[in-house]
Motif scaffolding. Structure first.
Motif, short mmCIF file in Angstrom:
data_model
loop_
_atom_site.label_atom_id
_atom_site.label_comp_id
_atom_site.label_asym_id
_atom_site.label_seq_id
_atom_site.Cartn_x
_atom_site.Cartn_y
_atom_site.Cartn_z
N UNK A 122 0.83 -1.20 0.00
CA UNK A 122 0.00 0.00 0.00
C UNK A 122 0.86 1.25 0.00
N UNK A 123 1.89 1.27 0.84
CA UNK A 123 2.75 2.44 0.93
C UNK A 123 3.50 2.71 -0.35
N UNK A 124 3.97 1.66 -1.01
CA UNK A 124 4.70 1.86 -2.26
C UNK A 124 3.78 2.37 -3.36
N UNK A 125 2.55 1.88 -3.39
CA UNK A 125 1.60 2.34 -4.42
C UNK A 125 1.19 3.79 -4.16
N UNK A 126 0.83 4.11 -2.93
CA UNK A 126 0.44 5.48 -2.61
C UNK A 126 1.64 6.43 -2.71
N UNK A 127 2.82 5.94 -2.35
CA UNK A 127 4.01 6.77 -2.48
C UNK A 127 4.30 7.12 -3.93
N UNK A 160 4.06 10.97 -8.61
CA UNK A 160 3.54 11.33 -9.93
C UNK A 160 2.55 12.48 -9.84
N UNK A 161 1.80 12.55 -8.73
CA UNK A 161 0.87 13.66 -8.55
C UNK A 161 1.58 14.99 -8.45
N UNK A 162 2.64 15.03 -7.64
CA UNK A 162 3.43 16.26 -7.51
C UNK A 162 4.08 16.63 -8.84
N UNK A 163 4.62 15.62 -9.53
CA UNK A 163 5.27 15.88 -10.82
C UNK A 163 4.26 16.39 -11.84
N UNK A 196 3.33 21.75 -19.75
CA UNK A 196 4.57 21.48 -20.49
C UNK A 196 4.45 20.10 -21.14
N UNK A 197 5.40 19.79 -22.03
CA UNK A 197 5.39 18.47 -22.66
C UNK A 197 5.70 17.36 -21.67
N UNK A 198 6.37 17.72 -20.59
CA UNK A 198 6.69 16.70 -19.58
C UNK A 198 5.43 16.12 -18.93
N UNK A 199 4.34 16.88 -18.95
CA UNK A 199 3.13 16.42 -18.29
C UNK A 199 2.53 15.19 -18.98
N UNK A 249 0.50 8.61 -13.92
CA UNK A 249 -0.33 8.93 -12.76
C UNK A 249 -1.73 8.33 -12.92
N UNK A 250 -2.33 8.50 -14.08
CA UNK A 250 -3.67 7.96 -14.31
C UNK A 250 -3.69 6.44 -14.24
#
Length: 332
Positions: free
Chosen positions: A31-36, A41-44, A51-54, A61-62
């Motif tokens: 759970x921690x690895x998945x939420x981490x 990815x959410x912050x990124x 930008x193209x990075x998104x 993330x999705x």
């Protein structure tokens, strides 16, 4: 669900007991690895928006959001944590995020386990037989999300028509849907009041758009296998890489899971080795890409699922996908 659907000769009682031991530590690691990963990815995604990075970050993330269902599924079986309340808490949280209420999902999914591939009893076969169009609409997401959202709204209005939901469970799924709807309405109101697009950018849009990646797992598990009451014949295992197995909480070992659903996700590789590899047996298995290509070939030239017999496999590696006979008569 501690029921056993596999043959008793597949595994010794002592080995099954050993593999069925639950662990809060193993549950929190997964759970921690998945939420981490989702937090990263959410912050990124937030900082790269515009930008193209998104684009690659948005896709990852999705995908991670959608594969939270693997965790919800395991929590419905109460196998992620030894502490029962943790399974329910996080299962309900994931169900809210995925617009897939836990109580309903648990009822539907247990009917799926008890009546796997039975058109009348399987809770996940409440659909028309696929054509090319209906299959693609399901895999790509439009009909998937329509059915999920419509069901929450229907339940919230007190309308429960699913035959596999017992009458005494109607009030529970109705109440659950109303709580979900109230929660979604509150998030919408707060978003409008604050002028924030946070929920759309980091939750709804990535989840809706990237559903097709998760559908690769949803569709491969049973489609094209016989509608018979035998787990080793009606369920498929997926050949894939370690990253996908982590993201899907080992649900690729699906035949092993269906045979002994009380075994926790982190012991499924061991269960697979015990009941198949060590005995020189092989469950039906395919790769994600190989399966999808076989399905497209099967539905080519106007064919539908109804053109294939219920009692024979019609999607597998290196097989002639020509219809081999009329559809089997309906079982009584």
């Amino acid at each position: 669900m501690d029921e056993v659907f596999g043959r008793k000769d597949m595994i010794s009682p002592s080995r099954l007991k050993e593999l069925s031991a639950k662990s809060d530590v193993s549950g929190f690691i997964q759970l921690g690895s998945h939420l981490g990963a989702l937090a990263i990815t959410g912050a990124a995604l937030w900082f790269s928006w515009g930008t193209w990075w998104m684009v690659p970050v948005f896709m990852l993330h999705g995908t991670l959001i959608n594969f939270l269902y693997a965790g919800q599924h395991e929590m419905s079986h109460s196998t992620v944590f030894r502490t029962k309340g943790l399974n329910e808490f996080f299962g309900r949280l994931f169900g809210f995020v995925l617009i897939y209420p836990r109580d309903f999902d648990q009822i539907q999914h247990f009917a799926h386990h008890r009546y796997t591939q039975d058109w009348e009893g399987d809770g996940e076969l409440g659909r028309e037989r696929y054509s090319m169009l209906s299959y693609l609409l399901w895999v790509l997401g439009p009909t998937y999300w329509y059915s999920r959202i419509r069901r929450v709204l229907r339940f919230a209005f007190g309308i429960v028509s699913e035959h596999y939901i017992p009458q005494d469970q109607h009030a529970k799924v109705i109440r659950e849907a109303r709580w979900h709807l109230a929660g979604y309405a509150l998030i919408a109101l707060l978003s409008v009041a604050t002028g924030s697009w946070l929920a759309v950018k980091l939750w709804l849009l990535p989840m809706l758009v990237m559903k097709p990646v998760h559908q690769l797992q949803n569709t491969i598990e049973h489609l094209g296998l016989p509608h018979v009451d035998q787990i080793t014949e009606n369920t498929r295992t997926t050949r894939t890489n370690a990253l996908m197995r982590w993201m899907c909480w080992n649900m690729q070992f699906h035949t092993a899971h269906h045979a002994f659903p009380g075994v926790p996700f982190h012991r499924l590789p061991d269960l697979h080795r015990t009941i198949f590899v060590e005995k020189g047996r092989k469950p039906h298995s395919m790769t994600y890409l190989g399966f999808q290509l076989a399905v497209i070939k099967a539905f080519w030239n106007g064919r539908t699922e109804a053109d294939y017999p219920d009692d024979k496999i019609w999607i597998m590696d290196d097989t002639d996908l020509e219809p081999v006979g009329p559809r089997a008569a309906k079982r009584v």
